[in-house]
Scaffold this active site. Sequence first.
Site, PDB file in Angstrom:
ATOM      1  N   ASP A 150      37.908 -26.365  -7.071  1.00 52.05           N
ATOM      2  CA  ASP A 150      36.260 -27.914  -6.733  1.00 52.05           C
ATOM      3  C   ASP A 150      35.577 -26.653  -5.794  1.00 52.05           C
ATOM      4  O   ASP A 150      35.320 -25.002  -6.285  1.00 52.05           O
ATOM      5  CB  ASP A 150      37.258 -28.636  -5.174  1.00 52.05           C
ATOM      6  CG  ASP A 150      36.271 -29.014  -4.542  1.00 52.05           C
ATOM      7  OD1 ASP A 150      34.779 -29.265  -5.063  1.00 52.05           O
ATOM      8  OD2 ASP A 150      36.420 -28.888  -3.157  1.00 52.05           O
ATOM      9  N   SER A 151      33.897 -27.134  -5.223  1.00 57.35           N
ATOM     10  CA  SER A 151      32.863 -25.899  -5.027  1.00 57.35           C
ATOM     11  C   SER A 151      33.648 -25.344  -3.903  1.00 57.35           C
ATOM     12  O   SER A 151      32.913 -24.158  -3.333  1.00 57.35           O
ATOM     13  CB  SER A 151      32.163 -27.032  -4.622  1.00 57.35           C
ATOM     14  OG  SER A 151      32.079 -27.728  -3.961  1.00 57.35           O
TER      15      SER A 151
ATOM     16  N   CYS B  97      37.731 -32.590  -7.321  1.00 60.71           N
ATOM     17  CA  CYS B  97      36.558 -32.642  -6.839  1.00 60.71           C
ATOM     18  C   CYS B  97      36.114 -33.775  -7.949  1.00 60.71           C
ATOM     19  O   CYS B  97      35.902 -33.807  -8.347  1.00 60.71           O
ATOM     20  CB  CYS B  97      35.524 -31.794  -7.592  1.00 60.71           C
ATOM     21  SG  CYS B  97      33.678 -31.415  -7.252  1.00 60.71           S
TER      22      CYS B  97
ATOM     23  N   GLU C 117      33.028 -26.749   4.702  1.00 66.01           N
ATOM     24  CA  GLU C 117      32.981 -25.464   3.904  1.00 66.01           C
ATOM     25  C   GLU C 117      32.651 -23.705   5.283  1.00 66.01           C
ATOM     26  O   GLU C 117      32.926 -23.015   5.079  1.00 66.01           O
ATOM     27  CB  GLU C 117      31.544 -25.290   3.384  1.00 66.01           C
ATOM     28  CG  GLU C 117      31.986 -25.220   1.742  1.00 66.01           C
ATOM     29  CD  GLU C 117      32.967 -24.857   1.635  1.00 66.01           C
ATOM     30  OE1 GLU C 117      32.835 -23.356   1.175  1.00 66.01           O
ATOM     31  OE2 GLU C 117      33.678 -25.798   0.991  1.00 66.01           O
TER      32      GLU C 117
ATOM     33  N   CYS D 133      34.548 -37.851  -1.882  1.00 64.32           N
ATOM     34  CA  CYS D 133      34.788 -36.700  -1.498  1.00 64.32           C
ATOM     35  C   CYS D 133      35.614 -35.864  -1.416  1.00 64.32           C
ATOM     36  O   CYS D 133      35.996 -36.292   0.168  1.00 64.32           O
ATOM     37  CB  CYS D 133      33.264 -36.300  -1.398  1.00 64.32           C
ATOM     38  SG  CYS D 133      32.941 -34.361  -0.974  1.00 64.32           S
TER      39      CYS D 133
ATOM     40  N   HIS E 213      35.983 -32.877   0.135  1.00 61.35           N
ATOM     41  CA  HIS E 213      35.941 -32.881   1.511  1.00 61.35           C
ATOM     42  C   HIS E 213      36.213 -33.510   2.697  1.00 61.35           C
ATOM     43  O   HIS E 213      36.738 -32.789   3.924  1.00 61.35           O
ATOM     44  CB  HIS E 213      34.602 -32.259   1.198  1.00 61.35           C
ATOM     45  CG  HIS E 213      34.147 -30.565   0.745  1.00 61.35           C
ATOM     46  ND1 HIS E 213      33.854 -31.047  -0.899  1.00 61.35           N
ATOM     47  CD2 HIS E 213      34.306 -29.331   0.641  1.00 61.35           C
ATOM     48  CE1 HIS E 213      33.858 -29.224  -0.729  1.00 61.35           C
ATOM     49  NE2 HIS E 213      33.799 -28.948  -0.265  1.00 61.35           N
TER      50      HIS E 213
HETATM   51  N1  DGL Z   1      34.702 -31.554  -2.790  1.00 61.88           N
HETATM   52  C1  DGL Z   1      33.279 -31.547  -4.276  1.00 61.88           C
HETATM   53  C2  DGL Z   1      33.572 -33.887  -4.553  1.00 61.88           C
HETATM   54  O1  DGL Z   1      34.907 -34.281  -4.709  1.00 61.88           O
HETATM   55  C3  DGL Z   1      31.829 -31.532  -3.736  1.00 61.88           C
HETATM   56  C4  DGL Z   1      31.296 -31.391  -2.918  1.00 61.88           C
HETATM   57  C5  DGL Z   1      30.820 -30.476  -3.228  1.00 61.88           C
HETATM   58  O2  DGL Z   1      29.913 -29.436  -3.232  1.00 61.88           O
HETATM   59  O3  DGL Z   1      28.792 -31.172  -2.976  1.00 61.88           O
HETATM   60  O4  DGL Z   1      32.941 -34.329  -4.571  1.00 61.88           O
END
Ligand code: DGL
Length: 420
Positions: A182-183, A245, A324, A365, A367
């Site tokens: 993931d990011s 992600c 983050e 998302c 996150h």
């Molecule tokens: N966690 C990621 C998602 O599920 C991406 C979040 C990001 O880096 O913008 O979309």
Amino acid sequence: MKITLASASPRRAKILASLGVDFETRPADCAETSIPDDPEGTVGRNALAKAACVPGRNVLAADTIVWMDGRIYGKPRDLDEAGKFLGELSGRTHIVFTGVAFNGRLKVEKSRVTVRRLDPAAIEEYVSSVRPVDRAGAYDIDESGSKIVERYRGSYENIMGLPLEPLAEWGIVDSRPVGFFDSGWGGLSILKEFWRTCPGEDTLYLADRKNCPYGNRGADEILRISRENTGILLERGAKAVVVACNTATAAAIETLRREYPSVPFIGVEPAVKPAVSDSKTGVVGVIATAGTLGGGHYSRTKGRYASGAKIVASVADGFVGIVESKDRDDILDGTVEWTASDRAAVREVIAPMLDAGCDTIVLGCTHFPHLAPLIEAECGERAKIVDPSRAVALQIARVIEKNGLSADLARPPVRMFMES
Ligand code: DGL
């Protein structure tokens, strides 16, 4: 590969034996140094020195210290000193640093340990029965650990003086982990559920923090990044790749499946279908990145499952940045301390959704499940959240099973992390 363990520590030997590693032991007879104010440098230098003082190749050495209040606690000289150390650690939290060296390579791991409040009688009893003079800081989390240690985070093996992660990275332990990317910290929401679902699997989590956030990047760029991440995971032996992600799943998973036909890929997308069927008001909120909401995947899912429902979608700017800014282990342990401004940012996104009549809110998302306590507090009784993490974890388990890739490890699992 036959390993020489340059250590007299019975705990390290026990860990290597539990991993099924072929090894012999040769105590490293060299002076240990202590660099004031530098716990990392200290264990690194000592581990390398111990490895260097045993001749031959494939020599594995490690050094562990306890670090608290700017002070290094090594092994106590005698039982008196052991008692004194424990008196100082009593009721407090310290960091354990372990350096591991092998064929000129070095890794340093750290973990946090909180020691119980120990009265002098408990210390006396512990010191005389366990005789912990071969352990930095004078305690043990093995057989007698619960008498002393209230809680710890990170790996048990690291605290005992030999973390597993470098052993897998250097090929001392064979590992074919399930890879995740993931990011940043988002995909930890899926990783955590996967650990619960398949506790015996090795995992390798790549937090691609240098490219974070993904949300506002174009699909081509996300595809390029996803290819790179997949390559890194496969190079490290991943047997399956979890695109943890939503944004990357939308932009890349179909191409990745085509380009690596022998690798199972598992992705994640906004759980619109269960949310629509759960909703009583017929108004469903979806929070996700711009990339996810603008992608073909989402519009197809929405077209298929959301007809008849009203969808209120929001990009939830700022949520990724909040997650983050927190510590990875706090996120994994669920011990993040949220600030008033974190709560205000959540309110700004969620309140309008509630006002629009949403009674279900999809976390689109990875996150966002980390923010669930704040989102739930904001929703109160008015709306429920839909978090796909558990369903994705179950799907990973099904896919690896179907592909004959489930692990049957006769050793503790290795949980590895990488950051770009
Ligand atoms: N966690 C990621 C998602 O599920 C991406 C979040 C990001 O880096 O913008 O979309």
